[in-house]
Design a protein around this motif. Structure first.
Motif, mmCIF file in Angstrom:
data_model
loop_
_atom_site.group_PDB
_atom_site.id
_atom_site.type_symbol
_atom_site.label_atom_id
_atom_site.label_comp_id
_atom_site.label_asym_id
_atom_site.label_seq_id
_atom_site.Cartn_x
_atom_site.Cartn_y
_atom_site.Cartn_z
ATOM 1 N N ASP A 1 0.827 -1.208 0.000
ATOM 2 C CA ASP A 1 0.000 0.000 0.000
ATOM 3 C C ASP A 1 0.862 1.260 0.000
ATOM 4 O O ASP A 1 0.519 2.268 -0.641
ATOM 5 C CB ASP A 1 -0.940 -0.001 1.204
ATOM 6 C CG ASP A 1 -2.034 -1.063 1.093
ATOM 7 O OD1 ASP A 1 -2.265 -1.558 -0.031
ATOM 8 O OD2 ASP A 1 -2.634 -1.402 2.130
ATOM 9 N N GLN B 1 2.205 1.765 -3.479
ATOM 10 C CA GLN B 1 1.184 2.385 -4.313
ATOM 11 C C GLN B 1 1.118 3.887 -4.053
ATOM 12 O O GLN B 1 1.027 4.695 -4.992
ATOM 13 C CB GLN B 1 -0.177 1.733 -4.035
ATOM 14 C CG GLN B 1 -1.297 2.243 -4.918
ATOM 15 C CD GLN B 1 -2.607 1.522 -4.653
ATOM 16 O OE1 GLN B 1 -3.046 1.447 -3.497
ATOM 17 N NE2 GLN B 1 -3.224 0.989 -5.689
ATOM 18 N N TYR B 2 1.191 4.264 -2.805
ATOM 19 C CA TYR B 2 1.184 5.687 -2.432
ATOM 20 C C TYR B 2 2.364 6.415 -3.075
ATOM 21 O O TYR B 2 2.214 7.520 -3.617
ATOM 22 C CB TYR B 2 1.246 5.810 -0.907
ATOM 23 C CG TYR B 2 1.268 7.222 -0.376
ATOM 24 C CD1 TYR B 2 0.084 7.873 -0.034
ATOM 25 C CD2 TYR B 2 2.469 7.900 -0.193
ATOM 26 C CE1 TYR B 2 0.103 9.168 0.465
ATOM 27 C CE2 TYR B 2 2.502 9.199 0.302
ATOM 28 C CZ TYR B 2 1.321 9.834 0.633
ATOM 29 O OH TYR B 2 1.332 11.123 1.124
ATOM 30 N N GLU C 1 1.781 6.866 -6.852
ATOM 31 C CA GLU C 1 0.738 7.844 -7.134
ATOM 32 C C GLU C 1 1.177 9.273 -6.803
ATOM 33 O O GLU C 1 0.797 10.221 -7.497
ATOM 34 C CB GLU C 1 -0.536 7.499 -6.356
ATOM 35 C CG GLU C 1 -1.191 6.187 -6.777
ATOM 36 C CD GLU C 1 -1.650 6.186 -8.229
ATOM 37 O OE1 GLU C 1 -1.855 7.273 -8.794
ATOM 38 O OE2 GLU C 1 -1.801 5.093 -8.809
ATOM 39 N N TYR D 1 7.333 -4.924 -7.585
ATOM 40 C CA TYR D 1 5.961 -4.613 -7.159
ATOM 41 C C TYR D 1 4.976 -5.717 -7.548
ATOM 42 O O TYR D 1 4.129 -6.128 -6.755
ATOM 43 C CB TYR D 1 5.569 -3.270 -7.760
ATOM 44 C CG TYR D 1 4.246 -2.690 -7.334
ATOM 45 C CD1 TYR D 1 3.685 -2.956 -6.087
ATOM 46 C CD2 TYR D 1 3.566 -1.809 -8.180
ATOM 47 C CE1 TYR D 1 2.483 -2.378 -5.704
ATOM 48 C CE2 TYR D 1 2.371 -1.226 -7.809
ATOM 49 C CZ TYR D 1 1.828 -1.517 -6.572
ATOM 50 O OH TYR D 1 0.640 -0.932 -6.197
ATOM 51 N N SER E 1 -6.843 -2.745 -7.779
ATOM 52 C CA SER E 1 -6.305 -1.410 -7.528
ATOM 53 C C SER E 1 -4.790 -1.388 -7.720
ATOM 54 O O SER E 1 -4.232 -0.494 -8.378
ATOM 55 C CB SER E 1 -6.669 -0.963 -6.112
ATOM 56 O OG SER E 1 -6.000 0.224 -5.771
ATOM 57 N N HIS E 2 -4.119 -2.384 -7.167
ATOM 58 C CA HIS E 2 -2.659 -2.412 -7.262
ATOM 59 C C HIS E 2 -2.182 -2.779 -8.662
ATOM 60 O O HIS E 2 -1.117 -2.310 -9.100
ATOM 61 C CB HIS E 2 -2.094 -3.383 -6.220
ATOM 62 C CG HIS E 2 -2.021 -2.795 -4.853
ATOM 63 N ND1 HIS E 2 -0.932 -2.100 -4.398
ATOM 64 C CD2 HIS E 2 -2.925 -2.757 -3.838
ATOM 65 C CE1 HIS E 2 -1.143 -1.681 -3.164
ATOM 66 N NE2 HIS E 2 -2.357 -2.063 -2.802
ATOM 67 N N THR F 1 -2.015 0.296 -10.699
ATOM 68 C CA THR F 1 -0.850 1.108 -10.332
ATOM 69 C C THR F 1 0.441 0.484 -10.847
ATOM 70 O O THR F 1 1.345 1.201 -11.292
ATOM 71 C CB THR F 1 -0.783 1.271 -8.801
ATOM 72 O OG1 THR F 1 -2.027 1.755 -8.308
ATOM 73 C CG2 THR F 1 0.314 2.256 -8.415
ATOM 74 N N GLU G 1 3.226 2.156 -13.237
ATOM 75 C CA GLU G 1 4.665 2.237 -12.940
ATOM 76 C C GLU G 1 5.481 1.687 -14.101
ATOM 77 O O GLU G 1 6.484 2.286 -14.524
ATOM 78 C CB GLU G 1 4.994 1.459 -11.659
ATOM 79 C CG GLU G 1 6.459 1.583 -11.261
ATOM 80 C CD GLU G 1 7.035 0.319 -10.638
ATOM 81 O OE1 GLU G 1 8.195 0.364 -10.181
ATOM 82 O OE2 GLU G 1 6.347 -0.718 -10.641
#
Length: 621
Positions: free
Chosen positions: A224, A227-228, A231, A253, A272-273, A276, A280
């Motif tokens: 998490d 991911q932060y 973003e 990742y 969600s991941h 992301t 990336e």
């Protein structure tokens, strides 16, 4: 047998008798009697040998730290089997010691970090992303009770901006969540010692151990936070410090989110991941002319400007010396003028592009990539990105009915197959039976045999024939008493025997290399070879822990199978009193992972501390 003994008096007597060198540990280097007797209610128990005495010391200190005045001693704890004890300490104590949060308690700990001693400001800067109002308001409120200064980053973070704040270094916020009206910081695990930040590839390997030890929330927390970072900072950072804003780390990742998903089966979290991770891949790694080179393969390219500010004073004196001498000025004066832009030097500009890229690669430092890192298509990086592409293909096929945000598995399979073709064209050497790094500028392979030469096994990039050739010809060259060396002695010596050692080279060995090579060997059915390599690594860790009061540090000399290594930046994890509370992040993980793969018969031999030479008949080439 159970005895209750007073902690303070027993601890004092034990150290007075057995800690003869006064380092507050009991090791094989102490010259005590190696026998200590305790008594309680008419029962006497004689504890013999370094290992058992150091276990007593550790148990006394654990109980003392828990606020107890007496300790209940049992033979089961004092004479606990070595591998069982090391594993238990990692599971029950070390992960807790390595867990951090970016809340009030965690920030207070960061304020005391030794890396902040160079701060000119009285308050530790906490840099917050431009769009994260929750974090900005949270840290602003903390300013009333903690010595921090909350600073908002610009919407666009440029290398020029990052250089401008290098004189005011600080920490970067990570993910905060609002739950039931309260703000909670998402936890993460740090490497240990002086490393109190969340690091890039360390976090993946730590997560492997965390998942084995059923600490899923910590592994998930690091995903998490990854991911932060993507973003808000545009990439997975080397670590969450301000001077790392221009530097990413080896990409793991997709491996992290796949392995967490295998446990949680939370498909919304995975979706969600996965979005992301694709972002990336496309915006960090596949930008042509940046980390994607003209031949279609990839390189590391840290975007910062000038000297890496985390380096200690004088680190680059030898680099600056000839230029300072030519101008007849002091080295420090020349460096200051170069940093301030008063002196232009194209050679140094290029040198520092390569130096920062070495640090982005995670292999800081190694002669394999010294002075030319940004010019190299590295075997390891392209193996890791091949794993991204095959992970995307498999996840989209298996979990999302072959339709995910406009992508099909065939798209990613095509990209993976194309990368494999390019790797075989540029990195595979048929005559040497080895994968080598490729200088895309000079169009030449770098014939340096490294542990990274075996990493295509980890991601199933190698063909069956290549795998057999690697195991037959290259693995024996790297296999030492304590596991896989960072490179061969011959590759290291070919650079220059007079130049100083680099910490990622022979004779040192590193946890992530071992873990990936174990999995790679098993991927291709080399079970016996995998068992041997695993055993050698676990034996080295166990024997050093037994002889040196539970020590589990950052790095080892695998040739001598010892934690007493030469290292440019020291050996984190050896400086403690009484008991280590942390071990070292990916070392802990490698131990738990290795034990999960080791056969029962070899585990029995490991607990008996039977040396590898007595078990494996095959000699190293």
């Amino acid at each position: 047998m159970k005895l209750r003994v007073p902690i303070e008096s027993t601890l004092k007597a034990l150290l007075a008798q057995e800690d003869t060198d006064g380092d507050k540990k009991i090791t094989i280097e102490d010259n005590g009697s190696k026998s200590f007797t305790i008594s309680s209610e008419g029962v006497t128990y004689e504890i013999k040998g370094t290992y058992h005495l150091s276990n007593l010391l550790q148990e006394l200190v654990i109980a003392k730290n828990e606020g107890k005045t007496e300790l209940e001693i049992t033979e089961a704890i004092i004479e606990e089997l070595p591998a069982k004890r090391v594993s238990r300490m990692i599971r029950d104590y070390y992960w807790n010691g390595l867990t951090r949060t970016m809340d009030a308690d965690g920030i207070e700990r960061l304020i005391a970090d030794t890396k902040n001693e160079s701060l000119t400001a009285e308050r530790l800067p906490v840099y917050v992303p431009f769009h994260d109002e929750l974090a900005f308001n949270y840290y602003k409120e903390l300013e009333a009770k903690l010595l921090i200064e909350t600073l908002k980053l610009p919407e666009e973070i440029t290398p020029e901006y990052v250089k401008s704040i290098n004189k005011k270094p600080g920490v970067l916020s990570l993910k905060l969540e609002e739950k039931n009206g309260e703000i909670e910081a998402v936890p993460f695990v740090v490497p240990g010692g002086r490393f109190n930040e969340m690091y890039g590839w360390d976090s993946y390997f730590e997560a492997v151990g965390l998942l084995i030890d059923k600490k899923v929330h910590l592994a998930k927390g690091m995903a998490d936070n990854f991911q932060y970072e993507i973003e808000h900072y545009g990439k997975i950072l080397n670590a969450n410090r301000s001077y790392y804003l221009t530097r990413t780390q080896p990409p793991f990742y997709t491996s992290l989110i796949r392995e967490i998903y295998e446990v949680t089966k939370d498909k919304e979290w995975l979706k969600s991941h996965l979005i992301t991770a694709i972002k990336e891949y496309e915006t960090v790694w596949m930008v042509e002319g940046e980390r994607e080179t003209s031949n279609g393969l990839n390189r590391y390219l840290a975007e910062g400007i000038g000297i890496p500010p985390e380096c200690e004073e004088g680190h680059f004196d030898a680099v600056f010396a000839p230029f300072a001498e030519k101008l007849g000025v002091d080295i420090a004066d020349y460096e200051r003028k170069y940093v301030n832009g008063e002196i232009s030097n194209h050679y140094l500009d290029t040198y520092f592009i390569h130096d920062r890229s070495v640090r982005e690669s995670g292999h800081d430092t190694s002669y394999r990539i010294d002075g030319n890192c940004a010019d190299l298509n590295l075997v390891d990086l392209n193996a890791f990105l091949y794993k991204y592409e095959t992970d995307f293909a498999e996840l989209i096929s298996e979990e999302f009915n072959n339709n995910f945000e406009g992508f099909t598995s065939e798209i990613w399979e095509g990209r993976a197959n194309h990368r494999r073709e390019l790797v075989n064209q540029h990195l595979w050497n048929e005559n040497a039976n080895c994968f080598f790094d490729y200088n895309w500028m000079t169009e030449n392979q770098i014939e340096f045999i490294s542990a990274t030469s075996l990493l295509p096994l980890w991601c199933n990039l190698a063909t069956e024939e290549q795998a057999e050739a690697l195991v037959e010809n290259i693995l024996p060259l790297l296999l030492e008493k304590g596991g896989i060396a960072g490179c061969t002695k011959e590759s290291r010596g070919a650079i220059s025997k007079e130049r100083p050692q680099r910490q990622w080279d022979y004779p040192n060995g590193w946890a992530p290399h071992q873990m990936m090579i174990w999995k790679g060997l098993l991927n291709y059915g080399f079970k016996n070879e995998a068992q041997e390599v695993i055993y050698r690594w676990l034996y080295m860790i166990t024997k050093n822990a037994v002889d040196y009061n539970g020590t589990i540090p950052e790095k080892y000399d695998v040739v001598e199978a010892t934690h007493k290594v030469f290292a440019e930046y020291g050996n984190v994890g050896v400086d403690f009193e009484y008991i280590t509370s942390e071990g070292f992040g990916w070392m802990n993980a490698s131990y738990q992972y290795g034990l999960s793969l080791l056969s029962d018969s070899l585990l029995e031999r490991l607990n008996s501390l039977e040396a590898p030479d007595h078990i494996f008949m095959k000699n190293r080439v």
